[in-house]
Design a protein around this motif. Structure first.
Motif, PDB file in Angstrom:
ATOM      1  N   THR A 132       3.056   4.916 -13.252  1.00 53.52           N
ATOM      2  CA  THR A 132       3.182   6.093 -12.400  1.00 53.52           C
ATOM      3  C   THR A 132       3.678   5.668 -11.023  1.00 53.52           C
ATOM      4  N   ARG A 133       4.153   6.634 -10.286  1.00 46.01           N
ATOM      5  CA  ARG A 133       4.508   6.369  -8.893  1.00 46.01           C
ATOM      6  C   ARG A 133       3.209   6.171  -8.128  1.00 46.01           C
ATOM      7  N   VAL A 134       3.201   5.223  -7.185  1.00 47.33           N
ATOM      8  CA  VAL A 134       1.988   4.905  -6.436  1.00 47.33           C
ATOM      9  C   VAL A 134       2.268   4.970  -4.942  1.00 47.33           C
ATOM     10  N   LEU A 135       1.420   5.717  -4.248  1.00 45.88           N
ATOM     11  CA  LEU A 135       1.450   5.785  -2.790  1.00 45.88           C
ATOM     12  C   LEU A 135       0.155   5.172  -2.273  1.00 45.88           C
ATOM     13  N   ALA A 136       0.247   4.356  -1.241  1.00 45.13           N
ATOM     14  CA  ALA A 136      -0.946   3.762  -0.621  1.00 45.13           C
ATOM     15  C   ALA A 136      -0.973   4.177   0.842  1.00 45.13           C
ATOM     16  N   ASP A 137      -2.077   4.782   1.249  1.00 44.36           N
ATOM     17  CA  ASP A 137      -2.175   5.183   2.645  1.00 44.36           C
ATOM     18  C   ASP A 137      -2.295   3.951   3.535  1.00 44.36           C
ATOM     19  N   ARG A 138      -1.598   3.992   4.648  1.00 41.20           N
ATOM     20  CA  ARG A 138      -1.552   2.884   5.606  1.00 41.20           C
ATOM     21  C   ARG A 138      -2.947   2.457   6.093  1.00 41.20           C
ATOM     22  N   SER A 139      -3.913   3.380   6.068  1.00 44.06           N
ATOM     23  CA  SER A 139      -5.262   3.078   6.561  1.00 44.06           C
ATOM     24  C   SER A 139      -5.912   1.916   5.808  1.00 44.06           C
ATOM     25  N   LEU A 140      -5.515   1.687   4.561  1.00 43.81           N
ATOM     26  CA  LEU A 140      -6.072   0.567   3.796  1.00 43.81           C
ATOM     27  C   LEU A 140      -5.751  -0.780   4.437  1.00 43.81           C
ATOM     28  N   LEU A 141      -4.615  -0.858   5.113  1.00 47.04           N
ATOM     29  CA  LEU A 141      -4.153  -2.119   5.687  1.00 47.04           C
ATOM     30  C   LEU A 141      -4.923  -2.540   6.933  1.00 47.04           C
ATOM     31  N   ALA A 142      -5.846  -1.705   7.394  1.00 52.03           N
ATOM     32  CA  ALA A 142      -6.628  -2.011   8.595  1.00 52.03           C
ATOM     33  C   ALA A 142      -7.730  -3.043   8.319  1.00 52.03           C
ATOM     34  N   HIS A 143      -7.927  -3.412   7.071  1.00 52.74           N
ATOM     35  CA  HIS A 143      -9.021  -4.318   6.698  1.00 52.74           C
ATOM     36  C   HIS A 143      -8.491  -5.635   6.158  1.00 52.74           C
ATOM     37  N   ASP A 144      -9.316  -6.669   6.267  1.00 51.84           N
ATOM     38  CA  ASP A 144      -8.972  -7.959   5.665  1.00 51.84           C
ATOM     39  C   ASP A 144      -9.162  -7.905   4.157  1.00 51.84           C
ATOM     40  N   VAL A 145     -10.200  -7.173   3.724  1.00 56.07           N
ATOM     41  CA  VAL A 145     -10.541  -7.046   2.308  1.00 56.07           C
ATOM     42  C   VAL A 145     -10.939  -5.602   2.031  1.00 56.07           C
ATOM     43  N   VAL A 146     -10.500  -5.094   0.889  1.00 55.51           N
ATOM     44  CA  VAL A 146     -10.964  -3.793   0.409  1.00 55.51           C
ATOM     45  C   VAL A 146     -11.537  -3.995  -0.989  1.00 55.51           C
ATOM     46  N   TRP A 147     -12.343  -3.031  -1.424  1.00 60.95           N
ATOM     47  CA  TRP A 147     -12.987  -3.077  -2.738  1.00 60.95           C
ATOM     48  C   TRP A 147     -12.487  -1.907  -3.560  1.00 60.95           C
ATOM     49  N   ALA A 148     -12.142  -2.172  -4.807  1.00 57.01           N
ATOM     50  CA  ALA A 148     -11.630  -1.127  -5.694  1.00 57.01           C
ATOM     51  C   ALA A 148     -12.335  -1.200  -7.039  1.00 57.01           C
ATOM     52  N   ALA A 149     -12.277  -0.113  -7.797  1.00 57.45           N
ATOM     53  CA  ALA A 149     -12.886  -0.062  -9.127  1.00 57.45           C
ATOM     54  C   ALA A 149     -12.179  -1.039 -10.064  1.00 57.45           C
ATOM     55  N   ALA A 150     -12.962  -1.628 -10.957  1.00 58.14           N
ATOM     56  CA  ALA A 150     -12.429  -2.577 -11.943  1.00 58.14           C
ATOM     57  C   ALA A 150     -12.405  -1.945 -13.335  1.00 58.14           C
ATOM     58  N   GLY A 151     -12.179  -0.635 -13.372  1.00 61.21           N
ATOM     59  CA  GLY A 151     -12.006   0.051 -14.646  1.00 61.21           C
ATOM     60  C   GLY A 151     -13.229   0.736 -15.208  1.00 61.21           C
ATOM     61  N   THR A 152     -14.383   0.553 -14.559  1.00 59.39           N
ATOM     62  CA  THR A 152     -15.606   1.235 -14.988  1.00 59.39           C
ATOM     63  C   THR A 152     -16.305   1.786 -13.756  1.00 59.39           C
ATOM     64  N   PRO A 153     -17.215   2.741 -13.938  1.00 59.19           N
ATOM     65  CA  PRO A 153     -17.957   3.270 -12.786  1.00 59.19           C
ATOM     66  C   PRO A 153     -19.032   2.313 -12.254  1.00 59.19           C
ATOM     67  N   HIS A 154     -19.129   1.134 -12.843  1.00 55.50           N
ATOM     68  CA  HIS A 154     -20.154   0.162 -12.426  1.00 55.50           C
ATOM     69  C   HIS A 154     -19.568  -1.132 -11.872  1.00 55.50           C
ATOM     70  N   THR A 155     -18.239  -1.276 -11.878  1.00 57.49           N
ATOM     71  CA  THR A 155     -17.635  -2.547 -11.471  1.00 57.49           C
ATOM     72  C   THR A 155     -16.609  -2.362 -10.359  1.00 57.49           C
TER      73      THR A 155
END
Length: 180
Positions: A132-155
Motif C-alpha cells: 500500500t501507499r505509506v505516509l509517515a507524519d514528520r512528528s515521528l522523526l522528533a525521537h531517537d527511537v519509536v515503538w511500533a506493533a510487531a503484528g499482535t496486540p501484545h508485541t
C-alpha cells in the motif's frame, strides 16, 4: 524409531529467535527478509494488550509520542497506511490533499485485516500482506527511537524512526491534526 516434535523453528522462514520473539509469524518473516533479524530479541511481549498507543506507552514506560501508530485509511476506496505518533491524531483532510483524493475515511476492520494481514491494534508499519501507499507524519522523526506493533496486540519493537520510515517505504508528510 525415534521421532521428534516439530517446532515453529522447523518451519521454513522461521528462526529460533523469530519463534521466541512473540511477533506475528508474517512480521517475523518480514524482519528476516529485510535483513532485520537482529531485531527479534528486542521485540517485547506484554501479558496485557498494547492495542492503543496509551496502553503501549504505559507498558513500555515511554512517552506517548514515541509510539508509532499504523493506521489504515481508504482514499477513494484504496487503502493507504498512515504512520502517526501516538500523541497525535491524523487530519484526514490533510491526507486527502496529500493524496489528491476526493474522499478519505478510516478503513473498516475487515479492510485493515485484508490489506495488512493483521488485526487493528497489532498492525506493524511494514510486513503487510499487500503493498500500500505509506505516509509517515514528520512528528515521528522528533525521537531517537519509536515503538511500533510487531503484528499482535501484545508485541512491540523499537526502531529509529528514520529506519522505520525507510523500511515502510513511507513518504514523510505533515498530516497531524493541529489543535487550536
Amino acid at each position: 524409531m525415534t521421532t521428534t516434535a516439530a517446532t515453529d523453528a522447523d518451519e521454513p522462514g522461521n528462526s529460533v529467535t523469530a519463534a521466541a520473539s512473540g511477533a506475528h509469524p508474517r512480521f517475523a518473516e518480514a524482519l528476516d527478509a529485510l535483513g532485520l533479524a537482529t531485531l527479534h530479541p528486542r521485540i517485547r511481549r506484554f501479558p496485557d494488550a498494547t492495542r492503543t498507543a496509551a496502553e503501549a506507552a504505559a507498558a513500555i514506560g515511554c512517552e506517548l509520542s514515541q509510539i508509532c501508530k499504523s493506521l489504515i485509511f481508504a482514499a477513494d476506496g484504496v487503502p493507504v497506511l498512515v504512520l502517526m505518533d501516538g500523541a497525535s491524531r491524523v487530519d484526514v483532510e490533510l491526507v486527502r490533499k496529500e493524496l489528491g483524493a476526493q474522499k478519505v475515511t478510516r478503513a473498516a476492520a475487515d479492510v485493515v485485516r485484508e490489506t495488512t494481514g493483521y488485526a487493528i491494534g497489532g498492525v506493524p508499519p511494514f510486513g503487510h500482506r499487500t503493498r500500500t501507499r505509506v505516509l509517515a507524519d514528520r512528528s515521528l522523526l522528533a525521537h531517537d527511537v519509536v515503538w511500533a506493533a510487531a503484528g499482535t496486540p501484545h508485541t512491540v519493537f523499537p526502531m529509529a524512526p528514520g529506519t522505520l520510515v525507510a523500511h515502510a517505504g513511507a513518504t514523510v508528510v505533515d498530516v497531524r491534526e493541529r489543535t487550536a
